[in-house]
Design a protein around this motif. Sequence first.
Motif, PDB file in Angstrom:
ATOM      1  N   LYS A 224       6.412   9.971  13.305  1.00  0.00           N
ATOM      2  CA  LYS A 224       7.718  10.611  13.181  1.00  0.00           C
ATOM      3  C   LYS A 224       7.808  11.308  11.833  1.00  0.00           C
ATOM      4  N   ILE A 225       8.059  12.585  11.897  1.00  0.00           N
ATOM      5  CA  ILE A 225       8.124  13.380  10.688  1.00  0.00           C
ATOM      6  C   ILE A 225       9.540  13.939  10.582  1.00  0.00           C
ATOM      7  N   VAL A 226      10.224  13.586   9.509  1.00  0.00           N
ATOM      8  CA  VAL A 226      11.653  13.890   9.424  1.00  0.00           C
ATOM      9  C   VAL A 226      11.955  14.757   8.198  1.00  0.00           C
ATOM     10  N   PRO A 227      12.615  15.881   8.403  1.00  0.00           N
ATOM     11  CA  PRO A 227      13.024  16.697   7.258  1.00  0.00           C
ATOM     12  C   PRO A 227      14.387  16.245   6.729  1.00  0.00           C
ATOM     13  N   ILE A 228      14.541  16.270   5.434  1.00  0.00           N
ATOM     14  CA  ILE A 228      15.774  15.807   4.793  1.00  0.00           C
ATOM     15  C   ILE A 228      16.183  16.840   3.754  1.00  0.00           C
ATOM     16  N   PHE A 229      17.317  17.450   3.931  1.00  0.00           N
ATOM     17  CA  PHE A 229      17.719  18.430   2.916  1.00  0.00           C
ATOM     18  C   PHE A 229      19.205  18.681   2.996  1.00  0.00           C
ATOM     19  N   GLY A 230      19.734  19.219   1.939  1.00  0.00           N
ATOM     20  CA  GLY A 230      21.162  19.495   1.885  1.00  0.00           C
ATOM     21  C   GLY A 230      21.550  20.577   2.869  1.00  0.00           C
TER      22      GLY A 230
ATOM     23  N   ARG B  25      16.094   5.558  12.923  1.00  0.00           N
ATOM     24  CA  ARG B  25      15.146   5.450  14.030  1.00  0.00           C
ATOM     25  C   ARG B  25      13.722   5.259  13.537  1.00  0.00           C
ATOM     26  N   GLY B  26      13.525   5.434  12.235  1.00  0.00           N
ATOM     27  CA  GLY B  26      12.196   5.206  11.669  1.00  0.00           C
ATOM     28  C   GLY B  26      11.463   6.505  11.453  1.00  0.00           C
ATOM     29  N   ALA B  27      10.954   6.680  10.238  1.00  0.00           N
ATOM     30  CA  ALA B  27      10.208   7.893   9.926  1.00  0.00           C
ATOM     31  C   ALA B  27       8.915   7.468   9.258  1.00  0.00           C
ATOM     32  N   ASN B  28       7.799   8.124   9.612  1.00  0.00           N
ATOM     33  CA  ASN B  28       6.536   7.839   8.942  1.00  0.00           C
ATOM     34  C   ASN B  28       6.302   8.786   7.775  1.00  0.00           C
ATOM     35  N   ILE B  29       6.783  10.005   7.973  1.00  0.00           N
ATOM     36  CA  ILE B  29       6.638  10.994   6.900  1.00  0.00           C
ATOM     37  C   ILE B  29       7.992  11.666   6.700  1.00  0.00           C
ATOM     38  N   VAL B  30       8.421  11.743   5.451  1.00  0.00           N
ATOM     39  CA  VAL B  30       9.658  12.444   5.147  1.00  0.00           C
ATOM     40  C   VAL B  30       9.324  13.672   4.315  1.00  0.00           C
ATOM     41  N   VAL B  31       9.904  14.788   4.711  1.00  0.00           N
ATOM     42  CA  VAL B  31       9.708  16.027   3.959  1.00  0.00           C
ATOM     43  C   VAL B  31      11.083  16.459   3.487  1.00  0.00           C
ATOM     44  N   GLY B  32      11.272  16.621   2.191  1.00  0.00           N
ATOM     45  CA  GLY B  32      12.625  16.947   1.788  1.00  0.00           C
ATOM     46  C   GLY B  32      12.759  17.608   0.438  1.00  0.00           C
TER      47      GLY B  32
ATOM     48  N   ASN C  14       7.172   2.514   8.743  1.00  0.00           N
ATOM     49  CA  ASN C  14       7.979   2.774   7.553  1.00  0.00           C
ATOM     50  C   ASN C  14       7.541   4.095   6.934  1.00  0.00           C
ATOM     51  N   ILE C  15       8.220   4.485   5.879  1.00  0.00           N
ATOM     52  CA  ILE C  15       7.884   5.783   5.293  1.00  0.00           C
ATOM     53  C   ILE C  15       6.623   5.651   4.452  1.00  0.00           C
ATOM     54  N   GLN C  16       5.554   6.270   4.940  1.00  0.00           N
ATOM     55  CA  GLN C  16       4.287   6.155   4.223  1.00  0.00           C
ATOM     56  C   GLN C  16       3.971   7.366   3.395  1.00  0.00           C
ATOM     57  N   ALA C  17       4.547   8.490   3.762  1.00  0.00           N
ATOM     58  CA  ALA C  17       4.279   9.691   2.979  1.00  0.00           C
ATOM     59  C   ALA C  17       5.583  10.424   2.718  1.00  0.00           C
ATOM     60  N   LEU C  18       5.665  10.949   1.512  1.00  0.00           N
ATOM     61  CA  LEU C  18       6.842  11.718   1.132  1.00  0.00           C
ATOM     62  C   LEU C  18       6.367  13.063   0.579  1.00  0.00           C
ATOM     63  N   VAL C  19       6.932  14.117   1.119  1.00  0.00           N
ATOM     64  CA  VAL C  19       6.567  15.451   0.639  1.00  0.00           C
ATOM     65  C   VAL C  19       7.806  16.085   0.024  1.00  0.00           C
ATOM     66  N   LEU C  20       7.705  16.483  -1.226  1.00  0.00           N
ATOM     67  CA  LEU C  20       8.838  17.151  -1.884  1.00  0.00           C
ATOM     68  C   LEU C  20       8.629  18.650  -1.876  1.00  0.00           C
TER      69      LEU C  20
END
Length: 526
Positions: free
Chosen positions: A105-111, A124-131, A75-81
């Motif tokens: 799994k490190i996934v970027p999320i942005f407009g 698909r599952g992300a451990n770290i989201v950067v967005g 699951n998402i354990q870390a979030l980077v803004l």
Amino acid sequence: MINKNFDELNLNKKVFRAIEDMGFEKPSSIQAEAIPAIIDGKDVIAQSQTGTGKTLAFGAPIISNILNKEEVKNNIQALVLTPTRELALQVTEELRRIAKHARLKIVPIFGGQSIEMQLRDLKRGANIVVGTPGRIIDHMNRGSLKLQEVEYLVVDEADEMLNMGFIDEVESIIKETNSDRQTVLFSATMPQQVKNLAYKYMKKDLLHISIVKKSLTVDKIDQYYIQCKSKSKVEALCRVLDYDNTDGVIIFCRTKKGVDELVEALQAKGYNVEGMHGDMGQNQRLNSLKKFKESILDILVATDVAARGIDVQNVSHVINYDIPQDLESYVHRIGRTGRAEREGIAYTLINPKEQKIIRQIENFTKSSIKKKEIPTLEDIMDKKCDSLVESLWENLEGKDYKKFLPIVEGLQKEGNLVHISAALMAMLFEKEVSNKYEEDIAEEESYNRLFLTVGKKDNLNIKSLLTFIDNNAGVKSSEIGDIDILDKFCFMDVSENHARKIIEKANNKKLNGRSVRIEFANRGRN
Ligand code: ADP
Ligand code: MG
């Protein structure tokens, strides 16, 4: 700099190995302080200038902590803004490098990117989201991003984020995360707004690490910067080495690999040069140093660490082939020239994007760094001929040349002495200027960065990208600067005029069957 090594920071082995692979020799100050604190579970506010390695300062300990758990949860354990999508991508890439030996799994999320694609990635599952805040809120509202189990929250470039007016978004995101989470906040400056945010959402025993430097002065050193494209750095360096009268040159690179590569390139061009870095044995290093001190060796290429504490006189030039890790190390580096009443020259090679670092160094050192043009081939030719002629006259004042008189008298019978002398000059010139020059490297105007929604996943490579741009916008590859191709996007530097032309003509045109959106990278906010 704090004197610690990466192996003293309690990092997970896989993370440590990845850092070794990157070729970093020493933690920067902010890394040496922040990494152990974050590993310990502390909330941290870290303040230091741009370019001091803040991404690794939070990425390495957080990834270590995640890997140190008995099982890595899906699951998402870390979030980077981050404030901009470009930063989101950069941070993602750096975190992936840090996690290279692990399966995270490190996934970027942005407009700007299709929401469907992100939905798939998240499913698909992300451990770290950067967005970026806007798009993260978007996903929160759709229910596609669940932040309740986030244990590590990073607010990167907090000052920038608040300057851009993201305060409400940032607050709503923070409120969505687990209240037991660990929060780290990185910022170059500490305006009141940032402090307020920290006191509102961080634990009371938070640690404030501040690596803010007092200014230092550097007298007696003429400082210049040289702007060139990244791919022309070696050429620019050689021209400077050939143009200036040097007497002992130390060149600084940022990584061990960088040292090795530059030494190899310079040796291939015939320069008398050796490298020095932490992977080399003590004997080898001492040996190079001895040769350099005795002027048997002209050029020494070193990392900051290898060069620390070496006291060499007679250094006429310090060249920052790579921009220094922090402002203090700039001062340490260039302090190696201009010693003992001698004048010294310091050059710093930059690409147009690094201009602002030059301004920061000027502020910090209260000194001015002038722009130096890359010597043209005629400049070099003229200069070398002048100095050849000068040494010719000097030689004629001595006696040594006399033993060659019989040979020259013999030559006179067979040919024209003017031609013969010119041939001798040509031979000397060849010896003096060791380099075979590349075609002219015109300096680039200030560049704009374009963002294109096509990447490695679409089988994009530099060649197909350049062809696409040329076919659709008529902009040739010679007009294009650095290109970064990531998984789903790429970035490209071009001059303002060309950038506009490319957007006008190639936006939404098809490449490998997909229509590509093109925008200015720094103008989209989320
Ligand atoms: P910041 O966020 O402080 O502006 P970044 O994290 O973007 O800085 O790092 C700047 C550059 O320095 C990156 O290319 C990064 O890979 C590199 N870097 C980070 N740590 C080190 C280190 N210890 N030694 C050498 N280079 C480093
Ligand atoms: Mg950063």
